[in-house]
Design an enzyme around this catalytic site. Structure first.
Site, PDB file in Angstrom:
ATOM      1  CG  HIS A 164      13.101   4.695 -36.120  1.00 35.42           C
ATOM      2  ND1 HIS A 164      13.344   5.408 -37.270  1.00 35.42           N
ATOM      3  CD2 HIS A 164      12.348   3.635 -36.483  1.00 35.42           C
ATOM      4  CE1 HIS A 164      12.766   4.810 -38.292  1.00 35.42           C
ATOM      5  NE2 HIS A 164      12.161   3.708 -37.851  1.00 35.42           N
ATOM      6  CG  HIS A 166      11.116  -0.668 -34.907  1.00 37.49           C
ATOM      7  ND1 HIS A 166       9.822  -0.308 -35.221  1.00 37.49           N
ATOM      8  CD2 HIS A 166      11.886  -0.209 -35.919  1.00 37.49           C
ATOM      9  CE1 HIS A 166       9.817   0.330 -36.381  1.00 37.49           C
ATOM     10  NE2 HIS A 166      11.050   0.406 -36.834  1.00 37.49           N
TER      11      HIS A 166
END
Ligand code: AMP
Length: 178
Positions: A164, A166
């Site tokens: 992922h 951010h």
């Protein structure tokens, strides 16, 4: 481990000593230096928790078990979606570190538990994730300044083993990061 335990004990000792010192002072407002000292103890304690959580998460990183993000993709648990297409999902971080804090993930993990596991076959999705981060920044009105962070592995305090990005913005960022 012994070193970690003893540093925890020292923190507990100093924290309770500080609390007692504040109590002895009765209802008097604690001085700025006591308040700053207690704040820094909280920060040290939070950092240690973060590191312990990251190490525990890393132990199961490659087990293939679904992560919390798989449940978000499957809409089994709620999230605030900011952007979605066929390959990518972006949703607000539940513990935001900036006014804008959005996570951008591939819908198909395909071995991408972390950036450190990326292979040549992932080139396309990696590019799509980065471009989606730019779309998110635009949607969130922070195109003038935003930061994209990828924590890869326990030393970077990665806590969820589904790659992922951010996307952080909406406040002045500092350098170097912690
Ligand atoms: P990292 O520490 O880089 O692995 O980041 C994982 C991020 O996932 C953290 O910032 C968490 O706050 C975030 N997170 C964990 N669970 C959820 C959730 N259910 N919804 C949104 N964000 C989450």
């Amino acid at each position: 481990m012994a070193a970690m335990t003893s540093s925890f004990s020292i923190m507990r000792y100093t924290a309770s000593t500080t609390t007692r010192a504040v109590r002895v002072l009765g209802t008097a407002k604690p001085s700025a230096s006591i308040v700053n000292f207690r704040r820094s103890l909280c920060r040290i304690s939070a950092t240690n928790n973060e590191e312990a959580t990251a190490k525990a998460a890393a132990a199961n990183a490659d087990s293939g078990a679904p992560t919390i993000f798989d449940k978000i993709i499957a809409k089994e648990i709620p999230s605030t979606i900011v952007y979605e297409d066929e390959k990518v999902l972006a949703f607000r971080d539940v513990n935001p570190q900036a006014p804008v804090h959005v996570l951008v993930i591939p819908k198909l993990r395909d071995g991408l538990t972390q950036l450190g596991k990326a292979e040549v076959r992932h080139e396309q999705i990696l590019g799509q994730l980065l471009y989606a981060a730019r779309l998110v920044a635009e949607k969130e009105g922070v195109l003038d300044g935003f930061r994209v962070v990828i924590n890869s592995g326990p030393d970077a305090c990665q806590s969820v083993y589904h790659l992922h990005l951010h996307v952080l913005g909406g406040r002045q960022m500092k350098w170097p990061p912690g």
